[in-house]
Design an enzyme around this catalytic site. Structure first.
Site, PDB file in Angstrom:
ATOM      1  N   CYS A 220       3.035 -15.515   4.077  1.00  0.00           N
ATOM      2  CA  CYS A 220       2.026 -14.484   3.760  1.00  0.00           C
ATOM      3  C   CYS A 220       0.891 -14.381   4.771  1.00  0.00           C
ATOM      4  O   CYS A 220       0.712 -13.330   5.385  1.00  0.00           O
ATOM      5  CB  CYS A 220       1.468 -14.733   2.364  1.00  0.00           C
ATOM      6  SG  CYS A 220       2.693 -14.434   1.071  1.00  0.00           S
TER       7      CYS A 220
ATOM      8  N   THR B 257       3.916  -7.021  -0.922  1.00  0.00           N
ATOM      9  CA  THR B 257       2.670  -6.719  -0.214  1.00  0.00           C
ATOM     10  C   THR B 257       2.944  -5.594   0.774  1.00  0.00           C
ATOM     11  O   THR B 257       3.701  -5.786   1.736  1.00  0.00           O
ATOM     12  CB  THR B 257       2.172  -7.988   0.514  1.00  0.00           C
ATOM     13  OG1 THR B 257       2.029  -9.029  -0.465  1.00  0.00           O
ATOM     14  CG2 THR B 257       0.847  -7.741   1.200  1.00  0.00           C
TER      15      THR B 257
ATOM     16  N   LYS C  51       3.424 -25.872   3.668  1.00  0.00           N
ATOM     17  CA  LYS C  51       2.457 -26.605   2.834  1.00  0.00           C
ATOM     18  C   LYS C  51       3.261 -27.475   1.872  1.00  0.00           C
ATOM     19  O   LYS C  51       4.488 -27.309   1.763  1.00  0.00           O
ATOM     20  CB  LYS C  51       1.528 -25.649   2.088  1.00  0.00           C
ATOM     21  CG  LYS C  51       2.206 -24.812   1.013  1.00  0.00           C
ATOM     22  CD  LYS C  51       1.165 -24.034   0.218  1.00  0.00           C
ATOM     23  CE  LYS C  51       1.809 -23.262  -0.905  1.00  0.00           C
ATOM     24  NZ  LYS C  51       0.856 -22.550  -1.733  1.00  0.00           N
TER      25      LYS C  51
ATOM     26  N   ASP D   9      19.435  -8.690  -6.730  1.00  0.00           N
ATOM     27  CA  ASP D   9      19.248  -9.052  -5.332  1.00  0.00           C
ATOM     28  C   ASP D   9      20.457  -8.531  -4.554  1.00  0.00           C
ATOM     29  O   ASP D   9      21.425  -8.033  -5.148  1.00  0.00           O
ATOM     30  CB  ASP D   9      19.097 -10.580  -5.181  1.00  0.00           C
ATOM     31  CG  ASP D   9      18.272 -10.957  -3.963  1.00  0.00           C
ATOM     32  OD1 ASP D   9      17.127 -11.416  -4.110  1.00  0.00           O
ATOM     33  OD2 ASP D   9      18.783 -10.777  -2.821  1.00  0.00           O
TER      34      ASP D   9
HETATM   35  N1  LIG Z   1       5.917 -15.904  -1.373  1.00  0.00           N
HETATM   36  C1  LIG Z   1       4.648 -15.772  -1.758  1.00  0.00           C
HETATM   37  O1  LIG Z   1       3.929 -16.751  -1.943  1.00  0.00           O
HETATM   38  C2  LIG Z   1       4.084 -14.398  -2.008  1.00  0.00           C
HETATM   39  C3  LIG Z   1       2.880 -14.276  -2.699  1.00  0.00           C
HETATM   40  C4  LIG Z   1       2.355 -13.011  -2.925  1.00  0.00           C
HETATM   41  C5  LIG Z   1       3.015 -11.890  -2.432  1.00  0.00           C
HETATM   42  N2  LIG Z   1       4.169 -12.044  -1.736  1.00  0.00           N
HETATM   43  C6  LIG Z   1       4.856 -10.827  -1.274  1.00  0.00           C
HETATM   44  O2  LIG Z   1       5.949 -10.570  -2.140  1.00  0.00           O
HETATM   45  C7  LIG Z   1       7.047 -10.025  -1.399  1.00  0.00           C
HETATM   46  C8  LIG Z   1       8.276 -10.902  -1.584  1.00  0.00           C
HETATM   47  O3  LIG Z   1       8.001 -12.168  -1.062  1.00  0.00           O
HETATM   48  P1  LIG Z   1       8.962 -13.422  -1.352  1.00  0.00           P
HETATM   49  O4  LIG Z   1       8.295 -14.608  -0.764  1.00  0.00           O
HETATM   50  O5  LIG Z   1       9.347 -13.430  -2.780  1.00  0.00           O
HETATM   51  O6  LIG Z   1      10.223 -13.011  -0.465  1.00  0.00           O
HETATM   52  P2  LIG Z   1      11.669 -13.677  -0.471  1.00  0.00           P
HETATM   53  O7  LIG Z   1      12.194 -13.500   0.896  1.00  0.00           O
HETATM   54  O8  LIG Z   1      11.617 -15.040  -1.072  1.00  0.00           O
HETATM   55  O9  LIG Z   1      12.502 -12.762  -1.485  1.00  0.00           O
HETATM   56  C9  LIG Z   1      12.826 -11.435  -1.238  1.00  0.00           C
HETATM   57  C10 LIG Z   1      14.188 -11.181  -1.863  1.00  0.00           C
HETATM   58  O10 LIG Z   1      14.463  -9.789  -1.822  1.00  0.00           O
HETATM   59  C11 LIG Z   1      15.861  -9.629  -1.647  1.00  0.00           C
HETATM   60  N3  LIG Z   1      16.172  -8.247  -1.269  1.00  0.00           N
HETATM   61  C12 LIG Z   1      16.113  -7.667  -0.036  1.00  0.00           C
HETATM   62  N4  LIG Z   1      16.506  -6.380  -0.133  1.00  0.00           N
HETATM   63  C13 LIG Z   1      16.798  -6.141  -1.438  1.00  0.00           C
HETATM   64  C14 LIG Z   1      17.228  -4.988  -2.168  1.00  0.00           C
HETATM   65  N5  LIG Z   1      17.441  -3.826  -1.564  1.00  0.00           N
HETATM   66  N6  LIG Z   1      17.437  -5.130  -3.468  1.00  0.00           N
HETATM   67  C15 LIG Z   1      17.224  -6.298  -4.120  1.00  0.00           C
HETATM   68  N7  LIG Z   1      16.810  -7.415  -3.478  1.00  0.00           N
HETATM   69  C16 LIG Z   1      16.592  -7.333  -2.156  1.00  0.00           C
HETATM   70  C17 LIG Z   1      16.195 -10.687  -0.604  1.00  0.00           C
HETATM   71  O11 LIG Z   1      17.564 -10.982  -0.570  1.00  0.00           O
HETATM   72  C18 LIG Z   1      15.346 -11.860  -1.115  1.00  0.00           C
HETATM   73  O12 LIG Z   1      16.067 -12.661  -2.017  1.00  0.00           O
HETATM   74  C19 LIG Z   1       6.575  -9.923   0.047  1.00  0.00           C
HETATM   75  O13 LIG Z   1       6.047  -8.643   0.274  1.00  0.00           O
HETATM   76  C20 LIG Z   1       5.455 -10.962   0.111  1.00  0.00           C
HETATM   77  O14 LIG Z   1       4.507 -10.670   1.099  1.00  0.00           O
HETATM   78  C21 LIG Z   1       4.733 -13.263  -1.523  1.00  0.00           C
END
Ligand SMILES: NC(=O)c1ccc[n+]([C@@H]2O[C@H](COP(=O)([O-])OP(=O)(O)OC[C@H]3O[C@@H](n4cnc5c(N)ncnc54)[C@H](O)[C@@H]3O)[C@@H](O)[C@H]2O)c1
Length: 425
Positions: free
Chosen positions: A256, A123, A316, A33
């Site tokens: 999302c 996504t 939620k 991260d």
């Molecule tokens: N949260 C959900 O329920 C969910 C479900 C399905 C899909 N998604 C998709 O998954 C993706 C991530 O969602 P999330 O909820 O886990 O996001 P999040 O914000 O919880 O986590 C993303 C992480 O990526 C890190 N990051 C940013 N730039 C970086 C880099 N260059 N190198 C390494 N780490 C880096 C951030 O610091 C953060 O910790 C999104 O595209 C989201 O739409 C999320």
């Protein structure tokens, strides 16, 4: 099972679950991260957000030596698989912001060996994978789209009991990624990259449509003196429809649905297609968030100086995620109208910032002397609380706006309150 070397970019809800679950299956995983505070928490053996069951799986994977953490900038090699699980937040015009994804890809091009597979969990809009492949292919890196369908609050369980595994890419690449999921008994959908990307957006758009549809029926129920709980129960018994996501309330939120519906609408427009239905879904959701405030104004008149509680702040239950939570927008509208707002959530914390409301430690504290309450999240602690006693703590007219249709209206009335649900008779 053959043990693989895996690097996961992003230690958020998706990346940490992906990394920990792959490590629990026996693979050697490094989760990277750029957020140093998050990495410090993880290195101390704690999980930086609330996700049931995740802490146990992370700590045993660390103990087994299969799971490590690091800063993305320090990566020197990537192993056989690189999972991308960084955020894709919305830009002001609704498009998906791919800046974090691109910075990971730039790094991977420099550090990964030929033959590595980049697996896209973030996504990303259809068309993204094809463009990224053009950057990766010249250095011999393969690409697969593997959208994630986990639900916050049950993410670990969703990983091990996935309802589907979608793999977009060349057959040989998809086969390699599928091998990582050995032991998970779920249908595997192998397809081209754009179709895999669209499966994710179409799934979220459809679920959002079900919610907005139930909410439209609820508004009609209010006018017809019908009861939306009964109506949607009857509707959902049709196996062609199903009962999920037909619960009326103040609408969807989270990281999302709001962003993915907007991104799909944006992408449709860019491609010369006006997605009428999706626009209506988004518009209905916006209107549902206004409903508690207009209803309270209708009963209380001017909200200036009125004390109003908001019960539940997360988007939620069973998560601490407050991204796009309806509660926050409702708080903003209430405070903009001069109301004194007290909020309560069992887990979620709203950071200090522009919002001028008080977050208190108990539901009773939030409700004491409040003239009205908006129930914004159906946490069991809130839904199953003693609402007869809680309502009695409030001040006249003791208005309880149940934005999630999760309370027993009789208990509210027994406490001297006025119960208002969404489309509930
Ligand atoms: N949260 C959900 O329920 C969910 C479900 C399905 C899909 N998604 C998709 O998954 C993706 C991530 O969602 P999330 O909820 O886990 O996001 P999040 O914000 O919880 O986590 C993303 C992480 O990526 C890190 N990051 C940013 N730039 C970086 C880099 N260059 N190198 C390494 N780490 C880096 C951030 O610091 C953060 O910790 C999104 O595209 C989201 O739409 C999320």
């Amino acid at each position: 099972m053959k043990v693989r070397e895996v690097t996961v970019f992003g230690a958020g809800y998706v990346g940490l679950v992906t990394g920990a679950c792959l490590a629990a299956t026996g693979h050697h995983v490094r989760v990277l991260d750029v957020d140093r505070a998050k990495l410090e928490t993880l290195s101390a053996g704690a999980v930086p957000f609330h996700e049931p069951g995740l802490a146990q799986i992370v700590s045993s994977a660390i103990a087994s030596g299969n799971l490590r953490f690091g800063h993305a900038d320090d990566v020197d090699s990537c192993g056989e698989f690189v999972f991308v699980a960084v955020g894709t937040p919305p830009t002001t015009d609704g498009a998906a912001d791919l800046r974090f994804v691109r910075s990971v890809i730039d790094l991977v091009v420099l550090r990964a060996a030929a033959g590595t597979v980049v697996v896209m969990k973030s996504t990303v809009p259809p068309g993204t994978g094809a463009r990224l492949s053009e950057t990766l292919a010249p250095v011999g890196i393969e690409y697969a789209s593997n959208p994630e369908f986990l639900r916050e609050g049950s993410a670990v369980d969703d990983w091990f009991h996935a309802d589907r595994i979608v793999l977009g890419g060349a057959d040989s690449t998809a086969e390699r990624v599928a091998a990582l999921y050995e032991g998970i008994h779920a249908p595997v959908v192998k397809c081209d990259i754009a179709s895999a990307e669209l499966i994710k957006y179409a799934s979220n758009a459809f679920l959002a449509t079900k919610i907005s549809f139930a909410n439209e029926i609820a508004r009609l129920c209010d006018r017809l003196e019908a009861d939306v709980d009964l109506v949607m129960h009857g509707v959902g018994l049709d196996p062609r429809i199903g009962p999920a996501f037909l619960h009326a309330g103040i609408g969807y939120g989270g990281s999302c649905f709001p962003k993915d519906t907007k991104a799909l609408d944006h992408l449709s427009s860019l491609n010369g297609y006006d997605f009428h239905l999706l626009k209506a879904v988004i518009e209905v959701n916006k209107r549902m968030r206004l409903l508690p405030v207009t209803t309270l104004k209708g009963v209380l008149g001017d909200l200036a100086g009125k004390r109003i509680a908001v019960a539940g702040l997360t988007f939620k239950p069973n998560t601490d995620d407050i991204r796009e939570a309806p509660a926050l927008e409702i708080i903003d509208m209430l405070t903009a109208n001069g109301a004194e707002v007290r909020g309560y959530d069992p887990v979620g914390v709203v950071p200090n910032g522009p919002r001028t409301f008080e977050q208190v430690d108990t539901l009773a504290e939030a409700l004491r002397d409040a003239q009205a309450v908006v129930v914004a999240t159906e946490w069991p602690e809130i839904a199953d609380a003693d609402w007869r006693a809680l309502t009695a703590l409030m001040r006249e007219p003791r208005l309880v706006f149940d934005g999630r249709n999760c309370l027993d209206g009789d208990a509210v009335r027994a406490g001297g309150g006025v119960y208002l649900g969404v489309g509930r008779r």
